[in-house]
Write a protein that holds these residues in place. Sequence first.
Motif, mmCIF file in Angstrom:
data_model
loop_
_atom_site.group_PDB
_atom_site.id
_atom_site.type_symbol
_atom_site.label_atom_id
_atom_site.label_comp_id
_atom_site.label_asym_id
_atom_site.label_seq_id
_atom_site.Cartn_x
_atom_site.Cartn_y
_atom_site.Cartn_z
ATOM 1 N N ARG A 88 0.858 -1.194 0.000
ATOM 2 C CA ARG A 88 0.000 0.000 0.000
ATOM 3 C C ARG A 88 0.892 1.242 0.000
ATOM 4 O O ARG A 88 0.954 1.992 0.980
ATOM 5 N N PRO A 89 1.602 1.482 -1.097
ATOM 6 C CA PRO A 89 2.535 2.613 -1.137
ATOM 7 C C PRO A 89 1.811 3.945 -1.291
ATOM 8 O O PRO A 89 0.696 4.011 -1.819
ATOM 9 N N ALA A 90 2.448 4.999 -0.838
ATOM 10 C CA ALA A 90 1.957 6.345 -1.129
ATOM 11 C C ALA A 90 2.295 6.683 -2.576
ATOM 12 O O ALA A 90 3.242 6.150 -3.158
ATOM 13 N N ALA A 91 1.506 7.550 -3.173
ATOM 14 C CA ALA A 91 1.795 7.991 -4.533
ATOM 15 C C ALA A 91 3.077 8.810 -4.550
ATOM 16 O O ALA A 91 3.287 9.666 -3.682
ATOM 17 N N ARG A 92 3.948 8.535 -5.517
ATOM 18 C CA ARG A 92 5.180 9.313 -5.625
ATOM 19 C C ARG A 92 4.865 10.639 -6.298
ATOM 20 O O ARG A 92 4.324 10.665 -7.412
ATOM 21 N N ALA A 93 5.211 11.732 -5.660
ATOM 22 C CA ALA A 93 4.735 13.050 -6.065
ATOM 23 C C ALA A 93 5.172 13.434 -7.475
ATOM 24 O O ALA A 93 4.386 13.996 -8.254
ATOM 25 N N ASP A 94 6.438 13.154 -7.837
ATOM 26 C CA ASP A 94 6.909 13.590 -9.149
ATOM 27 C C ASP A 94 6.196 12.843 -10.274
ATOM 28 O O ASP A 94 5.859 13.432 -11.313
ATOM 29 N N ILE A 95 5.924 11.547 -10.070
ATOM 30 C CA ILE A 95 5.216 10.773 -11.084
ATOM 31 C C ILE A 95 3.762 11.233 -11.163
ATOM 32 O O ILE A 95 3.198 11.366 -12.255
ATOM 33 N N ALA A 96 3.154 11.481 -10.013
ATOM 34 C CA ALA A 96 1.767 11.962 -10.005
ATOM 35 C C ALA A 96 1.650 13.271 -10.764
ATOM 36 O O ALA A 96 0.702 13.476 -11.548
ATOM 37 N N ALA A 97 2.605 14.186 -10.563
ATOM 38 C CA ALA A 97 2.571 15.472 -11.259
ATOM 39 C C ALA A 97 2.778 15.289 -12.765
ATOM 40 O O ALA A 97 2.149 15.969 -13.583
ATOM 41 N N TYR A 98 3.661 14.373 -13.114
ATOM 42 C CA TYR A 98 3.934 14.122 -14.534
ATOM 43 C C TYR A 98 2.692 13.565 -15.228
ATOM 44 O O TYR A 98 2.316 14.013 -16.313
ATOM 45 N N VAL A 99 2.032 12.587 -14.601
ATOM 46 C CA VAL A 99 0.811 12.017 -15.178
ATOM 47 C C VAL A 99 -0.285 13.071 -15.237
ATOM 48 O O VAL A 99 -1.029 13.165 -16.229
ATOM 49 N N ALA A 100 -0.392 13.904 -14.195
ATOM 50 C CA ALA A 100 -1.417 14.940 -14.172
ATOM 51 C C ALA A 100 -1.240 15.926 -15.320
ATOM 52 O O ALA A 100 -2.220 16.444 -15.873
ATOM 53 N N ARG A 101 0.003 16.185 -15.678
ATOM 54 C CA ARG A 101 0.277 17.094 -16.806
ATOM 55 C C ARG A 101 -0.334 16.556 -18.086
ATOM 56 O O ARG A 101 -0.971 17.294 -18.857
ATOM 57 N N TYR A 102 -0.184 15.265 -18.320
ATOM 58 C CA TYR A 102 -0.764 14.657 -19.521
ATOM 59 C C TYR A 102 -2.274 14.499 -19.400
ATOM 60 O O TYR A 102 -3.007 14.656 -20.383
ATOM 61 N N ALA A 103 -2.739 14.187 -18.189
ATOM 62 C CA ALA A 103 -4.185 14.052 -17.995
ATOM 63 C C ALA A 103 -4.890 15.368 -18.286
ATOM 64 O O ALA A 103 -5.974 15.389 -18.886
ATOM 65 N N GLU A 104 -4.284 16.477 -17.874
ATOM 66 C CA GLU A 104 -4.872 17.782 -18.145
ATOM 67 C C GLU A 104 -4.885 18.066 -19.646
ATOM 68 O O GLU A 104 -5.860 18.603 -20.182
ATOM 69 N N ALA A 105 -3.798 17.690 -20.323
ATOM 70 C CA ALA A 105 -3.747 17.901 -21.774
ATOM 71 C C ALA A 105 -4.798 17.087 -22.497
ATOM 72 O O ALA A 105 -5.294 17.481 -23.559
ATOM 73 N N ALA A 106 -5.177 15.950 -21.924
ATOM 74 C CA ALA A 106 -6.156 15.072 -22.566
ATOM 75 C C ALA A 106 -7.589 15.357 -22.131
ATOM 76 O O ALA A 106 -8.533 14.813 -22.711
#
Length: 571
Positions: free
Chosen positions: A358-376
Amino acid sequence: MIRKAVLALLALPLAACATAPPAAVAPPMDGNATVTVGIVGLNDFHGNLEPVQRALPVEDETEVQAGGAAYLASAIDALRARQEHSLVISAGDLISASPLVSSLFLDEPTVGAMNRMGLDFNAVGNHEFDRGWRELVRLAEGGCAKLTLREPCAVEPDYAGAEFGFLAANVRATPAMGRGETLFPGTAIRRFGEGENAVAIGIVGLTLEGTPGLVTPQGIAGLTFADEAETINAAIPRLRGQGADAVVVAIHQGLAPDDQPDVFGCAAISGPLREILDRLDGGVDVVISGHTHRPYVCDYASVDPARPMLVTSAAWGGQMLTDIVLTIDPAQDRVVAKRARNLVVANEAGDPVEGILRPAARADIAAYVARYAEAARAAETRPVGRLAGPAREEGIESPLGNLIADAQLAATRNAGAQIALMNPGGIRGDLIPAADGTLTFGQIYTVQPFGNTLITKSLTGAQLLALLASQFGEGREVIFAGSEGFRQVLARAGDGYRFVSATLDGRPIDPDATYRVTMNSFLSTGGDGFAVFAEGKDAVTGPVDLDAIETYLDGEAVRALPATGRIVVTG
């Protein structure tokens, strides 16, 4: 079956996954220290940067929300932190057949996320070739050359490619392609430690020999796909000659657990990979596999003591990881112990459970994915129509398959289409509308992410009947969804089916007549091994499959779910 597999696997303690009894493994020489190397295995990620929407069943009445690149990254970090020396290896289908947030951008964000996670190697799978080998090379090596219908580098103008190695030992290239003997290197060596404690891990990466039957032929023109076992066996002595103390195979081919609820080991597993394993030389220590999307950890020594290798697979979509530990005696240049277990990567809080991280979300990866999610986001949330209820792909006939076939028929009536046939492998998700029936572009994109165009061809009735008969045979069962008015009759044959007859608008298919049949561009050139499609005449190119379903759903009225009954089973 998958629920049973996950249950049985998670019930195994770590020690239960050791590959060989102590007597079968030579102990370290007196006074020699051993070196431990951890390997994190994954497979069939398919661009699932965001958590998989379907919960993963882990025990009776219990499901876990799993996956997501940010959680996967933290889980990998935790496993690597346990070992001084470690590797992360993927067994293919890292990309393609992906959700919108990755696929819309040609899977560039999946490569970017894996760079940040520290992936070391990815063996090519069949889906790596979905957009053609040239686009795969661009994705691996970087650059913004436009080789598909979609624009590359839409979010990252300086897209630089993969920082990990693609491996393709059995994907042979021609000299004219300028790639060397294979499209990508076939093997790699990773060295750890110094002096007397130095060890080396040799890696062989390859895809299934049958890849040409699973991708569009034009996309792999000039490539040949060699026998898997022969390729691995040829690589082993070369790696050993380069000083490899252990050999790890990453292969995009898999096993299929038999339906035995109380048994989950290699003795209860069949499938295409089994035949390959039985032909391997004895120098392989670990086989990280994929393709079948099944979770397993197998002690192959229980099947054949001459082949004491671990055989693993971690389901799909980043919902699981395989934690593999090799203990190596550098004086003997060999592995003296090995163990493995599969771990669920949960993305929700919960009580501690054996086998679930049950890991915590890694912040840098979450931000990177969010950047693409926003673009989509604008494309993803755009409404495209309404549907009367959930449409799922399940069983030999489903409303979803019928809906897609009907949409494709409607979109190609102007080309004379009378029948539309849809392959189940091209349907990658379910359509679950909102309470008012609304569906979004993101939802239909997830179901049909390949960007195939629709092709309408003339087939004789004899060709059509031969095509339908070829849905079955030699361990294969690919049952087409058919459009309204078309009906197949099947009969039970052992554990499967055989084709009996077909009708159009209630009349039997006439072998001497000619029919206009619509298919997607993947099938039209013989994809999925259906060579008869390529024999069709008078081809007319229609719209993209995604546009066809959007047009079919568009309008003020709620689109009703098609009835089933287009496939009838007798006997």
